[in-house]
Design a protein around this motif. Sequence first.
Motif, PDB file in Angstrom:
ATOM      1  N   LYS A  43       0.843  -1.215   0.000  1.00 36.46           N
ATOM      2  CA  LYS A  43       0.000   0.000   0.000  1.00 36.46           C
ATOM      3  C   LYS A  43       0.871   1.256   0.000  1.00 36.46           C
ATOM      4  N   PHE A  44       1.942   1.248   0.786  1.00 35.46           N
ATOM      5  CA  PHE A  44       2.857   2.387   0.855  1.00 35.46           C
ATOM      6  C   PHE A  44       3.497   2.640  -0.506  1.00 35.46           C
ATOM      7  N   TYR A  45       4.082   1.611  -1.096  1.00 38.23           N
ATOM      8  CA  TYR A  45       4.778   1.776  -2.374  1.00 38.23           C
ATOM      9  C   TYR A  45       3.824   2.150  -3.509  1.00 38.23           C
ATOM     10  N   THR A  46       2.648   1.532  -3.560  1.00 39.17           N
ATOM     11  CA  THR A  46       1.713   1.856  -4.648  1.00 39.17           C
ATOM     12  C   THR A  46       1.139   3.258  -4.499  1.00 39.17           C
ATOM     13  N   SER A  47       1.192   3.828  -3.301  1.00 36.90           N
ATOM     14  CA  SER A  47       0.736   5.208  -3.122  1.00 36.90           C
ATOM     15  C   SER A  47       1.756   6.211  -3.661  1.00 36.90           C
ATOM     16  N   ILE A  48       2.986   5.781  -3.862  1.00 38.91           N
ATOM     17  CA  ILE A  48       4.074   6.666  -4.290  1.00 38.91           C
ATOM     18  C   ILE A  48       4.248   6.664  -5.811  1.00 38.91           C
ATOM     19  N   PHE A  49       4.217   5.486  -6.413  1.00 41.68           N
ATOM     20  CA  PHE A  49       4.513   5.341  -7.840  1.00 41.68           C
ATOM     21  C   PHE A  49       3.244   5.335  -8.676  1.00 41.68           C
ATOM     22  N   GLN A  50       3.264   6.079  -9.793  1.00 41.27           N
ATOM     23  CA  GLN A  50       2.149   6.060 -10.734  1.00 41.27           C
ATOM     24  C   GLN A  50       2.105   4.694 -11.409  1.00 41.27           C
ATOM     25  N   HIS A  51       0.978   4.390 -12.021  1.00 41.15           N
ATOM     26  CA  HIS A  51       0.803   3.137 -12.761  1.00 41.15           C
ATOM     27  C   HIS A  51       1.114   1.945 -11.859  1.00 41.15           C
ATOM     28  N   SER A  52       0.586   1.978 -10.650  1.00 38.73           N
ATOM     29  CA  SER A  52       0.842   0.941  -9.661  1.00 38.73           C
ATOM     30  C   SER A  52      -0.465   0.373  -9.143  1.00 38.73           C
ATOM     31  N   SER A  53      -0.400  -0.869  -8.698  1.00 39.03           N
ATOM     32  CA  SER A  53      -1.604  -1.506  -8.178  1.00 39.03           C
ATOM     33  C   SER A  53      -1.245  -2.688  -7.304  1.00 39.03           C
ATOM     34  N   ILE A  54      -2.200  -3.065  -6.488  1.00 37.02           N
ATOM     35  CA  ILE A  54      -2.087  -4.277  -5.682  1.00 37.02           C
ATOM     36  C   ILE A  54      -2.949  -5.328  -6.354  1.00 37.02           C
ATOM     37  N   GLY A  55      -2.399  -6.521  -6.479  1.00 37.83           N
ATOM     38  CA  GLY A  55      -3.120  -7.611  -7.133  1.00 37.83           C
ATOM     39  C   GLY A  55      -3.558  -8.653  -6.139  1.00 37.83           C
ATOM     40  N   ASN A  56      -3.192  -9.891  -6.399  1.00 36.10           N
ATOM     41  CA  ASN A  56      -3.610 -11.019  -5.572  1.00 36.10           C
ATOM     42  C   ASN A  56      -3.000 -10.957  -4.178  1.00 36.10           C
ATOM     43  N   ILE A  57      -3.785 -11.327  -3.211  1.00 36.74           N
ATOM     44  CA  ILE A  57      -3.322 -11.472  -1.830  1.00 36.74           C
ATOM     45  C   ILE A  57      -3.672 -12.892  -1.414  1.00 36.74           C
ATOM     46  N   THR A  58      -2.653 -13.630  -0.982  1.00 33.97           N
ATOM     47  CA  THR A  58      -2.901 -14.990  -0.502  1.00 33.97           C
ATOM     48  C   THR A  58      -2.780 -15.012   1.014  1.00 33.97           C
ATOM     49  N   HIS A  59      -3.338 -16.056   1.613  1.00 27.43           N
ATOM     50  CA  HIS A  59      -3.377 -16.139   3.076  1.00 27.43           C
ATOM     51  C   HIS A  59      -2.867 -17.494   3.557  1.00 27.43           C
ATOM     52  N   TYR A  60      -2.305 -17.482   4.734  1.00 28.52           N
ATOM     53  CA  TYR A  60      -1.874 -18.722   5.374  1.00 28.52           C
ATOM     54  C   TYR A  60      -3.094 -19.555   5.741  1.00 28.52           C
ATOM     55  N   THR A  61      -2.898 -20.863   5.752  1.00 20.46           N
ATOM     56  CA  THR A  61      -3.908 -21.788   6.264  1.00 20.46           C
ATOM     57  C   THR A  61      -3.295 -22.474   7.477  1.00 20.46           C
ATOM     58  N   ASP A  62      -3.964 -23.454   8.019  1.00 21.40           N
ATOM     59  CA  ASP A  62      -3.393 -24.229   9.131  1.00 21.40           C
ATOM     60  C   ASP A  62      -2.240 -25.115   8.673  1.00 21.40           C
ATOM     61  N   ALA A  63      -2.200 -25.417   7.368  1.00 13.12           N
ATOM     62  CA  ALA A  63      -1.146 -26.284   6.846  1.00 13.12           C
ATOM     63  C   ALA A  63       0.228 -25.671   7.098  1.00 13.12           C
ATOM     64  N   GLY A  64       1.141 -26.451   7.628  1.00 12.98           N
ATOM     65  CA  GLY A  64       2.509 -26.005   7.858  1.00 12.98           C
ATOM     66  C   GLY A  64       2.689 -25.073   9.040  1.00 12.98           C
ATOM     67  N   HIS A  65       1.653 -24.894   9.867  1.00 10.97           N
ATOM     68  CA  HIS A  65       1.758 -23.962  10.999  1.00 10.97           C
ATOM     69  C   HIS A  65       2.952 -24.279  11.893  1.00 10.97           C
ATOM     70  N   ASP A  66       3.272 -25.578  12.043  1.00 10.03           N
ATOM     71  CA  ASP A  66       4.414 -25.960  12.875  1.00 10.03           C
ATOM     72  C   ASP A  66       5.739 -25.483  12.275  1.00 10.03           C
ATOM     73  N   ILE A  67       5.748 -25.154  10.988  1.00 12.22           N
ATOM     74  CA  ILE A  67       6.960 -24.656  10.332  1.00 12.22           C
ATOM     75  C   ILE A  67       6.983 -23.130  10.299  1.00 12.22           C
ATOM     76  N   HIS A  68       5.901 -22.519   9.814  1.00 12.02           N
ATOM     77  CA  HIS A  68       5.901 -21.059   9.641  1.00 12.02           C
ATOM     78  C   HIS A  68       5.389 -20.294  10.847  1.00 12.02           C
ATOM     79  N   GLY A  69       4.563 -20.898  11.663  1.00 13.32           N
ATOM     80  CA  GLY A  69       4.078 -20.255  12.876  1.00 13.32           C
ATOM     81  C   GLY A  69       3.128 -19.086  12.671  1.00 13.32           C
ATOM     82  N   MET A  70       2.684 -18.859  11.449  1.00 15.97           N
ATOM     83  CA  MET A  70       1.804 -17.724  11.161  1.00 15.97           C
ATOM     84  C   MET A  70       0.345 -18.145  11.369  1.00 15.97           C
ATOM     85  N   PRO A  71      -0.475 -17.244  11.895  1.00 18.32           N
ATOM     86  CA  PRO A  71      -1.880 -17.585  12.122  1.00 18.32           C
ATOM     87  C   PRO A  71      -2.630 -17.832  10.812  1.00 18.32           C
TER      88      PRO A  71
END
Length: 173
Positions: A25-53
């Motif tokens: 969001k910060f970078y796309t607010s600075i540069f013209q012709h910019s956009s945010i596309g796909n956003i992926t999310h963590y699942t429960d899979a691999g939680h013991d490795i990555h620790g992310m909710p």
Amino acid sequence: MANKIITQRITPHLWFANEAEEAAKFYTSIFQHSSIGNITHYTDAGHDIHGMPAGSVLTVDFTLDGQHFIGLNGGPYFKFNEAVSFMVRCANQEEIDYYWEKLREGGDPKADQCGWLKDKFGLSWQVAPVQLEEMLMDKDKDRLSRVMNAIFKMKKIELKAIEEAYRAPVGVK
């Protein structure tokens, strides 16, 4: 751009602790012709490795002035350093001033040197005029030395000063 697969052959992949969406969001607010596309999310899979909710942001695709990037929330294990930076080529002093001020907002002012800055996420950028590349390729060693000496005294590049150093009469150091 949501749900669009990017086919750019080489894509910078930036590792953030957990600020990938904020950074995009910060970078796309600075540069013209910019956009945010796909956003992926963590699942429960691999939680013991990555620790992310589960449900937290895993990756954010974003484009800055036509250049595609991926931001990854991978945890606090790795930090950006000056070994890699992104150059912003500017047409004039107005553009230099704009990108310099916007990108260094909240960044580390102690890192400012010779046109390089470090932003609030620790990513290094070089904000430089397009004219500098031609000046640095000049075969005249005195002219090149004058330009380099001028740059080494600067934090933010001042185009007028390096142009004056470049055009100084022969024999002026």
